[in-house]
Write a protein that holds these residues in place. Structure first.
Motif, mmCIF file in Angstrom:
data_model
loop_
_atom_site.group_PDB
_atom_site.id
_atom_site.type_symbol
_atom_site.label_atom_id
_atom_site.label_comp_id
_atom_site.label_asym_id
_atom_site.label_seq_id
_atom_site.Cartn_x
_atom_site.Cartn_y
_atom_site.Cartn_z
ATOM 1 N N HIS A 1 -27.519 -4.622 9.330
ATOM 2 C CA HIS A 1 -26.552 -3.528 9.186
ATOM 3 C C HIS A 1 -26.608 -2.902 7.791
ATOM 4 O O HIS A 1 -26.351 -1.711 7.622
ATOM 5 N N ASP A 2 -26.947 -3.688 6.791
ATOM 6 C CA ASP A 2 -26.973 -3.205 5.409
ATOM 7 C C ASP A 2 -28.228 -2.417 5.063
ATOM 8 O O ASP A 2 -28.368 -1.958 3.927
ATOM 9 N N THR A 3 -29.157 -2.270 5.991
ATOM 10 C CA THR A 3 -30.508 -1.780 5.688
ATOM 11 C C THR A 3 -30.514 -0.527 4.831
ATOM 12 O O THR A 3 -31.263 -0.439 3.849
ATOM 13 N N TYR A 4 -29.723 0.483 5.160
ATOM 14 C CA TYR A 4 -29.784 1.695 4.346
ATOM 15 C C TYR A 4 -28.466 1.986 3.633
ATOM 16 O O TYR A 4 -28.138 3.135 3.324
ATOM 17 N N GLN B 1 -21.736 3.093 11.927
ATOM 18 C CA GLN B 1 -20.688 2.332 12.621
ATOM 19 C C GLN B 1 -21.039 2.053 14.076
ATOM 20 O O GLN B 1 -20.379 1.258 14.736
ATOM 21 N N THR B 2 -22.061 2.692 14.599
ATOM 22 C CA THR B 2 -22.554 2.448 15.954
ATOM 23 C C THR B 2 -23.992 2.917 16.001
ATOM 24 O O THR B 2 -24.564 3.254 14.961
ATOM 25 N N THR C 1 -31.854 5.851 9.889
ATOM 26 C CA THR C 1 -32.682 5.052 10.806
ATOM 27 C C THR C 1 -33.976 5.762 11.201
ATOM 28 O O THR C 1 -34.699 5.289 12.093
ATOM 29 N N LEU C 2 -34.321 6.860 10.550
ATOM 30 C CA LEU C 2 -35.491 7.646 10.967
ATOM 31 C C LEU C 2 -36.803 6.857 10.897
ATOM 32 O O LEU C 2 -37.660 7.005 11.797
ATOM 33 N N GLY D 1 -29.783 -0.672 10.306
ATOM 34 C CA GLY D 1 -28.697 0.041 9.649
ATOM 35 C C GLY D 1 -27.520 0.258 10.567
ATOM 36 O O GLY D 1 -26.490 0.799 10.153
ATOM 37 N N THR D 2 -27.664 -0.169 11.838
ATOM 38 C CA THR D 2 -26.571 -0.062 12.808
ATOM 39 C C THR D 2 -25.994 -1.461 13.076
ATOM 40 O O THR D 2 -26.625 -2.473 12.788
ATOM 41 N N PRO D 3 -24.779 -1.550 13.629
ATOM 42 C CA PRO D 3 -24.108 -2.849 13.761
ATOM 43 C C PRO D 3 -24.534 -3.622 14.994
ATOM 44 O O PRO D 3 -25.316 -3.156 15.813
ATOM 45 N N GLY D 4 -23.976 -4.845 15.116
ATOM 46 C CA GLY D 4 -24.206 -5.661 16.291
ATOM 47 C C GLY D 4 -25.276 -6.714 16.105
ATOM 48 O O GLY D 4 -25.466 -7.559 16.981
#
Length: 786
Positions: free
Chosen positions: A596-599, A554-555, A607-608, A587-590
């Protein structure tokens, strides 16, 4: 052969000892004290003129409190005249107030933080030292009376009112004559003047009460509802928690502990919270139940239905004759825009949107709007891979036109002018440079006339006048101090207000983080972040890496892109001899929807892969970065990610410090896991689609040094998230370190202790030095540590 081999071993041992002695470092108490000087309580007092929070006294006049060396000043601004000046003669007022209070004040140390102008503007009033003052502005004569509990108006009063609203156990009606509250699982109202109380509902019972504020991971006593504009009706719900599983916490105390128990649904539970929507006619205490099945306890923007002191996804028409709302499916993939007649409860479906992963109605804020004057609505969607606005016919549900388009995002609608048919919104990614920087735009309903209103490069924030004719625009970057200007609504600069003064901060030895852009895991996608190096960096040396992480979804790790003199303790810990790196991974927004859908469906990704790619690329640019010594830390989702990093990438990460992690989202709240991982599915062999994120299933991979911590009264991420992992680590015969913080919630009460132990852990296990024993923060006065 044996003696030759023995000689070889001795030679290698001497060489190794020589190598270690060269690399060995000493970290002292003075080093810790110097690092401490980069924490916010030391750096923030060295920044001046960095914030303008206007108090509008009319549509074109305002004042604000301005921090300056030596104290504060009050600035008055007339937007019509483009005039900025001090609000009054500070020295004369200080002298007048000093004589009244038998104390000595200066023009910059006045004993109040807010004030009110009289109607004619010839005097001001304020509170100081338990007295209420009225002072003329021509002769600076003050009269005062002793008071009890009165608070002055202005910025201080506004902030206090806002905090009360978010914590309130009552919700006031729009006409401010009544307030609604919960008693005994039912909804009541109270006349604010007469204090007369009336019960509106009678059938509320435990676990099936009205307007209940409980999402499992968070809860409160105040009601969740929306008053109609005419103050005659209340839209709310009956919150069904019957049959929902419970969560338990036990206090640490001498004698019998206290048990906390409350409803807390988990992913895969057969029953989660449901809401039965109702409209209550306040004068008659009549309850109209909407003609529809119960909705899942979901919203389109957060993992709770309570939102910004109200109820998410619910809007009344201006004439109070129609109610619009959005229902979301349990898995967040489907959203239905609906309307209802509050007199009959008949519900009409207007629009349905489906996403294969998850639907959101904004990036940081709700963006759908019901336009009752024109029977239209604004809808936000990422259907074309970017967040944009669409105009629909409210009666038929037919799309009229797409309003915004392009490879950039609408983030949040600021306001809509229905008369001129214009939308003012915050967007990002359209201008060159950092795609996370935000700007204010205007556009017409038909998609024409897109105009950038705040062109200066950076992240912008806004404060509008009551009629929105003017606004204060403050902009900055992580490494560029804020500038505040007053603009007219068309974006024209009226008058410069403040340019932050950070000269004292720079003189103290402070340095900002470096903005960085690198490629993500795919070698193609740009990802952005910040890098912190010691202020005394020696590029001929090698520095271990500390990777700060918050994986979202979400962030991200970086958070806001505006200026701040300290971002938690990242620069501080860098001063101990580290390079700190944080990036917002895929995988994070913005960014785009696909970004954002990556994982999605694999939260164990965290996000590692992007963190590792970023560190390696930055090391290729900066030889002083040592990728043979890499640590990682984070809290909550970052605690989940940091512990997982050590087990999923044991050949890259060497040390991890993990705080309050949700290490297996099957034991965290239902909304979170089911939105980002999907509904829990158990396979015939007993495995589930949640196995790929459960850290305890990969404990056999642990090689490095791991410190885990959790609060024993964490009601957000309950401590069994950590204890399940701990048990598996023990069963696998793995060495690790554990700290349990007694009676601490999600944010550890023992924060300084936790920070010190984290610093110690990295110093000992990455630098190879013995940290100073039991260093205590706050023992040196501000500035001395720098």
């Amino acid at each position: 052969m044996r003696s030759a081999f023995k000689l070889l071993l001795v030679s290698l041992g001497i060489a190794l000892m020589t190598s270690l002695s060269v690399k060995a470092q000493v970290v002292t108490v003075d080093d810790y004290a110097r690092a401490e000087g980069f924490l916010r309580n030391y750096t923030a007092p060295l920044v001046f003129k960095d914030s303008v929070s206007p108090v509008w006294t009319s549509n074109s006049e305002m004042w604000y409190r301005n921090s300056v060396p030596g104290g504060m000043e009050f600035i008055q601004v007339d937007a019509e005249k483009g005039k900025r000046e001090r609000a009054f003669d500070h020295d004369r007022l200080a002298k007048a107030v000093s004589s009244q209070l038998d104390s000595t004040y200066t023009g910059l140390t006045l004993p109040f933080q807010s004030f009110e102008y009289s109607e004619d503007g010839k005097s001001i009033s304020f509170t100081a030292d338990s007295r209420f003052f009225t002072c003329t502005l021509n002769r600076y004569r003050c009269e005062s009376v002793e008071i009890s509990g009165r608070r002055g108006g202005g910025a201080e009063g506004d902030m206090a009112a806002m905090m009360r609203r978010f914590r309130a156990v009552e919700v006031a009606s729009p006409d401010d004559k009544m307030e609604a509250f919960i008693r005994g699982n039912n909804l009541w109202v109270r006349d604010k003047q007469t204090k007369e109380e009336r019960q509106l509902t009678t059938d509320g019972v435990e676990d099936f009460g009205y307007a209940t504020n409980n999402a499992g991971w968070t809860k409160g006593d105040g009601p969740v509802l929306v008053w109609s504009p005419d103050s005659k009706k209340i839209a709310t719900f009956q919150h069904d928690g019957r049959g929902v599983g419970e969560m338990y916490l036990v206090s640490a105390t001498t004698g019998h502990p206290e048990l906390q128990a409350w409803k807390y649904p988990l992913p895969g539970d057969s029953l989660i919270f449901r809401i039965e929507r109702v409209v209550i006619d306040v004068p008659s205490a009549t309850v109209v139940r909407l003609d529809m099945p119960p909705d899942a306890h979901r919203s389109t923007i957060t993992d709770h239905i309570a939102y910004q002191g109200g109820w998410a996804d619910v809007e009344w028409s201006k004439d109070s004759k129609e109610l619009s709302f959005v229902s979301s499916s349990r898995d967040h993939k489907d959203a239905w825009l609906r309307t209802t007649d509050p007199e009959t409860g008949v519900v009409k479906d207007i629009l349905h949107e489906h996403q294969d992963t998850f639907f959101e109605s904004g990036i940081g804020g709700l963006n759908w709007r019901f336009l009752s004057d024109s029977d239209e609505f604004i809808w936000f969607s990422q259907r074309d891979n970017w967040g944009h606005l669409y105009l629909y016919d409210q009666k038929t549900g037919a799309l009229k036109n797409q309003i915004t388009k392009g490879n950039w995002n609408v983030r949040t609608i600021q306001f809509i002018d229905e008369e001129t048919r214009e939308i003012y919104f915050v967007g990002s990614g359209r201008e060159n440079g950092d795609p996370y920087f935000t700007y204010l735009y205007r556009i017409n309903f038909d998609g024409t006339g897109l105009t950038l209103l705040t062109p200066d490069y950076g992240t912008h924030s806004y404060a509008f006048s009551p009629d929105r004719s003017f606004f204060v625009d403050t902009y900055s970057q992580p490494d560029v101090a804020p500038v505040s200007v007053l603009r007219s609504l068309d974006g024209k600069e009226i008058v410069a207000l403040e340019k932050a003064d950070i000269s004292a901060l720079i003189a103290s030895g402070w340095q900002p983080p470096q903005q960085v852009k690198v490629k993500g895991r795919d070698g193609k996608t740009d990802i952005y972040g910040l890098m912190y190096t010691p202020s005394n960096l020696d590029e001929s040396k090698k520095y271990p890496v500390l990777n700060y992480i918050y994986p979202g979804p979400q962030t991200g790790s970086v958070g806001g892109r505006s200026f701040t003199p300290s971002r938690s303790d990242k620069q501080a810990v860098a001063e101990l001899g580290f390079v700190v790196i944080e990036v917002d991974g895929m995988g994070t927004p913005g960014r785009s929807k696909s970004f954002h859908d990556t994982y999605y469906g694999n939260m164990g990704d965290n996000t590692l892969p992007d963190q590792i790619a970023a560190i390696k690329e930055l090391a290729s640019r900066h030889p002083y970065i040592d990728t043979d010594r890499v640590g990682i830390w984070g809290h909550s989702g970052g605690g989940f990610a940091s512990a997982a990093a050590l087990m999923r990438y044991p050949d890259f990460y060497d040390v991890a410090v993990s705080g309050a992690g949700n290490h297996d989202n099957r034991t965290y709240e239902d909304d979170w896991g089911e939105k980002w991982q999907g509904l829990l599915v158990e396979n015939e062999d007993g495995s589930t689609n949640y196995d790929n994120q459960a850290t305890q299933l990969v404990v056999d991979n642990l090689k490095g040094k791991l410190l885990i911590a959790h609060g024993t009264l964490d009601s957000n991420v309950p401590p069994n998230n950590t204890l399940v992992l701990v048990e598996k680590l023990m069963n696998a015969n793995k060495d690790f370190d554990l700290l349990m913080f007694p009676n601490s919630g999600h944010g550890f009460r023992q924060g300084d202790y936790w920070m010190r132990r984290r610093w110690d852990y990295f110093v000992k296990n990455l630098i190879g030095a013995e940290p100073p024993k039991e260093y205590t923060f706050g023992q040196r006065p501000p500035r001395e540590a720098l």
